[in-house]
Design a protein around this motif. Structure first.
Motif, mmCIF file in Angstrom:
data_model
loop_
_atom_site.group_PDB
_atom_site.id
_atom_site.type_symbol
_atom_site.label_atom_id
_atom_site.label_comp_id
_atom_site.label_asym_id
_atom_site.label_seq_id
_atom_site.Cartn_x
_atom_site.Cartn_y
_atom_site.Cartn_z
ATOM 1 N N VAL A 1 11.132 -16.250 -18.264
ATOM 2 C CA VAL A 1 11.193 -14.729 -18.824
ATOM 3 C C VAL A 1 12.246 -14.926 -17.201
ATOM 4 C CG1 VAL A 1 11.014 -13.093 -18.476
ATOM 5 C CG2 VAL A 1 9.421 -14.185 -19.822
ATOM 6 N N GLN A 2 13.233 -13.724 -17.341
ATOM 7 C CA GLN A 2 14.610 -14.342 -16.584
ATOM 8 C C GLN A 2 14.555 -12.712 -16.200
ATOM 9 O OE1 GLN A 2 18.178 -14.724 -17.856
ATOM 10 N NE2 GLN A 2 17.871 -17.168 -19.173
ATOM 11 N N GLU A 3 15.542 -12.195 -14.616
ATOM 12 C CA GLU A 3 15.025 -11.385 -13.977
ATOM 13 C C GLU A 3 16.418 -10.251 -14.663
ATOM 14 O OE1 GLU A 3 15.966 -8.746 -10.123
ATOM 15 O OE2 GLU A 3 15.563 -10.519 -10.249
ATOM 16 N N ALA A 4 16.646 -8.552 -15.464
ATOM 17 C CA ALA A 4 17.373 -8.273 -16.130
ATOM 18 C C ALA A 4 18.854 -8.209 -15.150
ATOM 19 C CB ALA A 4 16.322 -6.491 -16.809
ATOM 20 N N LYS A 5 19.926 -8.169 -15.813
ATOM 21 C CA LYS A 5 20.760 -7.842 -14.786
ATOM 22 C C LYS A 5 21.449 -6.866 -15.300
ATOM 23 C CE LYS A 5 21.851 -11.903 -14.682
ATOM 24 N NZ LYS A 5 22.970 -13.754 -14.979
ATOM 25 N N ASN A 6 21.317 -5.994 -17.167
ATOM 26 C CA ASN A 6 21.155 -4.451 -16.797
ATOM 27 C C ASN A 6 20.795 -4.127 -17.820
ATOM 28 O OD1 ASN A 6 24.372 -5.442 -16.555
ATOM 29 N ND2 ASN A 6 24.286 -6.775 -18.674
ATOM 30 N N GLN A 7 20.361 -4.310 -19.495
ATOM 31 C CA GLN A 7 18.942 -2.984 -19.710
ATOM 32 C C GLN A 7 17.832 -4.107 -19.606
ATOM 33 O OE1 GLN A 7 20.313 -0.641 -22.900
ATOM 34 N NE2 GLN A 7 18.468 -0.439 -23.434
ATOM 35 N N PRO A 8 16.591 -3.822 -18.835
ATOM 36 C CA PRO A 8 15.126 -4.411 -19.112
ATOM 37 C C PRO A 8 15.171 -4.117 -20.141
ATOM 38 C CG PRO A 8 15.024 -2.000 -17.944
ATOM 39 C CD PRO A 8 16.066 -1.804 -18.213
ATOM 40 N N ASP B 1 7.988 -5.497 -15.179
ATOM 41 C CA ASP B 1 8.914 -4.621 -15.325
ATOM 42 C C ASP B 1 10.407 -5.791 -15.202
ATOM 43 O OD1 ASP B 1 8.190 -2.244 -15.767
ATOM 44 O OD2 ASP B 1 7.729 -1.885 -13.543
ATOM 45 N N ASP B 2 11.679 -5.082 -15.477
ATOM 46 C CA ASP B 2 12.784 -5.469 -15.504
ATOM 47 C C ASP B 2 13.240 -7.451 -14.788
ATOM 48 O OD1 ASP B 2 13.566 -2.964 -14.103
ATOM 49 O OD2 ASP B 2 13.214 -3.511 -12.110
ATOM 50 N N ILE B 3 12.907 -7.166 -16.438
ATOM 51 C CA ILE B 3 12.553 -8.444 -17.531
ATOM 52 C C ILE B 3 13.659 -8.357 -18.466
ATOM 53 C CG2 ILE B 3 10.660 -9.562 -16.239
ATOM 54 C CD1 ILE B 3 8.897 -9.084 -18.718
ATOM 55 N N PHE B 4 13.909 -9.745 -19.185
ATOM 56 C CA PHE B 4 14.486 -10.278 -19.527
ATOM 57 C C PHE B 4 14.540 -11.103 -20.343
ATOM 58 C CE2 PHE B 4 18.739 -12.250 -22.342
ATOM 59 C CZ PHE B 4 18.823 -10.986 -22.620
ATOM 60 N N ILE B 5 14.449 -11.812 -21.996
ATOM 61 C CA ILE B 5 13.787 -12.848 -22.302
ATOM 62 C C ILE B 5 15.022 -12.341 -23.655
ATOM 63 C CG2 ILE B 5 11.928 -12.393 -23.797
ATOM 64 C CD1 ILE B 5 11.229 -15.312 -23.255
ATOM 65 N N PRO B 6 16.208 -13.339 -24.105
ATOM 66 C CA PRO B 6 16.814 -13.564 -25.660
ATOM 67 C C PRO B 6 15.757 -13.133 -26.587
ATOM 68 C CG PRO B 6 17.556 -15.022 -24.298
ATOM 69 C CD PRO B 6 16.223 -14.979 -23.468
#
Length: 715
Positions: free
Chosen positions: A362-369, A398-403
């Motif tokens: 799981v990555q940190e969101a760079k734009n929209q979480p 919060d503020d994470i990103f995964i495709p």
């Protein structure tokens, strides 16, 4: 009281789904080979494995039909066919061939084996014998009374499975050669052409009296007997119908499911619960309750043309919508954890099973979480699987990103892992194939001898002198006339046991035992598993000869009896000359029927009774005639003491050309079977074959005959 198993047919994948959704506890199905319903949709091996997995996911059992007789050369294909199904947890196999029974025991130990109704088990003796030889469940002959089934269960405690609904054969299953006699389609190979559904003439006199269907049975429906059947101790109820549509399977299963459940729940009988529709859905010529309550009845026969009743199109549409068109689903619970810089996790639970699956980082969101709603939407898409989330808990920072692709992969992998874990308990590791070493063929060291089988006193008197070396005598005839007969010093007399055992009482068995132990009786000819089981039960010490109807089609079947120190047998009648030679090794071990009218059917019902002319009260056993649409006359023997019919072929078998050719030189025992021949005809036939084997051939004493399958193989 233990819950009875409801077993439904699956002729194809739709039928399997319909059976499971309608409430079947188990299904029986066949592959593209070795199945007694060769013209059903059936399954290729890939589909069979899918079917096994689907059924096991829904906690249903699968029984594989390997219930045909197989030829020697086909055994090389059996291991590759069965191995992947064994590995994927097939719950049992249903067999007819005693060779397959022995082979499965040796190659797949621990796999449950059920005896097909094609084995025609009719007594405690056959049931007990099969149980001792590895059979865990028996599907007995349909012709047994409920009281007879209870006796088998009480005295053997073998698993018992009986038919409760569907088509009925006129002949005892496995005792019918009618279809193969008329062509190449053998009922023992799953390709019956159903000559029992064809018209015959009601009267043999000129004109014939119009079309009549005396061999066409009404279909069975036992809804009104279910309570009694459940109480009897039967272990499984079987619905017939692998050749029928999935709608039939689904609806019939659903009706019997509801009635069985209502009985166990001790609620009042389900008032109509589909009974009216059931009686009109793919039933042929009306319905009967089968043989549970009566040995025979003209009311079981259609008499008129056996057409199916028309099915209600609206009913079929309703069945499809309810049981066939909606996906089957298994509710599961899930818990997803998404934390920055850690692997995404998805735990899925079903009952007491939980699998934990890790996905991408799981990555940190760079734009929209990422939003919880978006994660929930992706994970809830269970796609083509049979799972559906009942509850899904999502824990994420919060503020994470995964495709989205990674979420989908996580879900797919997790569900696949869960399915694998659920199915794990069904998986097995297959052993290596056990190969039986065969002996090299040896030439015969005996000159040919004539044997004869007789059925009347007059025939006994003719055959007891002259060229006949061995005589097989109907055991009831023996009992009545033994004191008046004298035997030549060289001729050997063998007792011929009855073709059916379910109408014999204790006193009859006592009488038989006395007869076969007499010094004048050399041994016994046995034609069925029940008779062989009885001889084993009384530890009979004299020679036991196995008749052709025990179907030793292959070395494994022959070895089944060799293991039991029984080696003399008559070759089966549905194999070609080359196929017979495939199973011959030892000299002098096998005999061959070279003349006689072949029994095409053994039946509990009676042609005389159907004509309204039952003779049982007068004990007038004898012959009547059935005439088909081609004006061929089939002789029907009605035994009014034990109450059964034997339908014989319209012309006798005659293999005189085979003897002259010398192509079966391994055989030194030739048998002549006599049924309704006159004394004069019998003398001519004996003299002809005696001259033939001694090199002094005379004129053939008859014109019409058949060579059976010596040159014409069954499919």
């Amino acid at each position: 009281m233990k819950s009875i198993e409801l077993l439904s047919p699956a002729g194809n994948f739709a039928g399997l789904i319909g059976a499971i959704k309608a409430g079947a506890d188990a299904v029986y199905l066949g592959g593209e080979r070795f199945s007694a319903r060769a013209y059903a949709g059936n399954f290729d091996n890939e589909s069979l494995i899918r079917a096994l997995n689907l059924a096991h996911l829904f906690e249903r059992r699968v029984y594989l039909t390997v219930n045909t007789l197989i030829k020697e050369k086909e055994f090389s294909e059996l291991y590759d066919f069965l191995c992947p199904l064994y590995e994927n947890g097939v719950d049992a196999v249903i067999v007819q061939d005693l060779g397959i029974l022995r082979w499965i025991k040796n190659n797949f130990p621990g796999l449950k084996i059920h005896a097909s109704t094609q084995m025609s088990i009719t007594s405690i003796y056959g049931a007990e014998f099969l149980k001792e030889n590895g059979i865990s469940r028996i599907v007995p002959a349909r012709e047994l009374l409920l009281s007879e089934l209870k006796e088998i269960k009480e005295k053997t405690d073998v698993g018992l499975e009986t038919f409760i609904h569907g088509a009925m054969c006129y002949s005892y299953s496995g005792k019918c050669l009618f279809s193969s006699a008329l062509g190449e389609r053998s009922g023992n190979r799953g390709r019956c052409a159903q000559p029992c559904r064809l018209p015959y003439q009601k009267n043999v006199s000129p004109g014939g009296g119009g079309d009549w269907y005396p061999l066409s049975m009404k279909d069975m429906c036992t809804i009104d007997l279910l309570g009694e059947l459940i109480e009897s101790g039967i272990d499984a109820f079987k619905i017939e119908g692998r050749m029928k549509k999935p709608e039939y399977t689904a609806f019939v299963t659903s009706v019997y499911r509801k009635h069985i459940d209502s009985y166990y729940q001790k609620v009042e009988a389900v008032s109509d619960c589909g009974l009216r529709e059931l009686k009109s859905l793919y039933l042929r010529g009306g319905i009967s309750q089968g043989y549970y309550k009566e040995k025979k009845s003209a009311a079981m026969i259609t008499h008129d043309k056996p057409t199916y009743d028309a099915a209600d199109l609206e009913l079929l549409k309703k069945i499809r919508a309810e049981y066939l068109e909606q996906k089957m689903t298994i509710p599961v619970n899930g818990r997803a954890i998404l934390q920055k810089d850690k692997n995404a996790e998805l735990a899925i639970s079903y009952k007491d099973i939980t699998v934990n699956t890790k996905g991408s980082i799981v990555q940190e969101a760079k734009n929209q979480p990422l939003l919880t709603e978006s994660v929930n939407k992706q994970l809830m898409k269970t796609g083509d699987t049979n799972f559906i989330f009942h509850h899904l808990n999502i824990k994420m920072t919060d503020d994470i990103f995964i495709p989205v692709k990674a979420l989908n992969e996580l879900r797919r992998t997790a569900l696949a892992n869960l399915e694998e874990e659920i199915l794990r308990k069904h998986k097995r590791k297959a052993p290596k194939e056990h190969n039986n070493l065969r002996k090299e063929k040896s030439p015969t060291n005996e000159k040919p001898r004539l044997h004869a089988l007789i059925t009347t006193l007059a025939q006994w008197e003719i055959a007891s002198i002259g060229a006949i070396n061995r005589l097989y005598i109907n055991i009831d005839l023996w009992h009545e006339h033994i004191n008046g007969m004298t035997k030549s010093t060289e001729q050997k007399w063998y007792a011929l046991l009855p073709p059916l055992f379910n109408s014999l009482d204790a006193k009859t068995f006592e009488k038989y035992e006395i007869i076969i132990n007499q010094a004048i009786c050399t041994g016994v000819l046995v034609s069925n598993i029940d008779g062989y089981g009885w001889l084993k039960k009384i530890t009979y010490p004299k020679p036991i000869v196995l008749d052709s109807s025990l179907y030793l089609w292959n070395h494994e079947a022959r070895q089944f009896f060799y293991d039991d120190k029984r080696s003399e047998f008559y070759l089966p009648q549905e194999l070609t000359l080359h196929e017979l030679r495939d199973i011959l090794d030892e000299p002098n071990e096998a005999g061959l029927l070279i003349y006689g009218r072949t029994p095409l059917m053994y039946s509990a019902n009676c042609v005389n009774l159907s004509r309204g002319n039952c003779r049982k009260d007068r004990q007038e056993s004898g012959f009547v005639t059935l005439c088909d649409r081609y004006n061929k006359h089939f002789f029907v023997y009605h035994d009014c003491r034990q109450c059964y019919n034997i339908i014989y072929n319209s012309v006798p078998l005659s293999l005189h050309d085979v003897i002259k050719s010398g192509k079966l030189s391994e055989i030194s025992k030739y048998r002549l079977d006599f049924t309704n021949e006159t004394e004069a005809e019998m003398k001519l036939i004996i003299n002809y074959f005696d001259g033939l084997i001694s090199g002094n051939e005379t004129c053939l004493p008859y014109q019409d005959y058949t060579t059976g399958h010596i040159k014409r193989k069954v499919l």
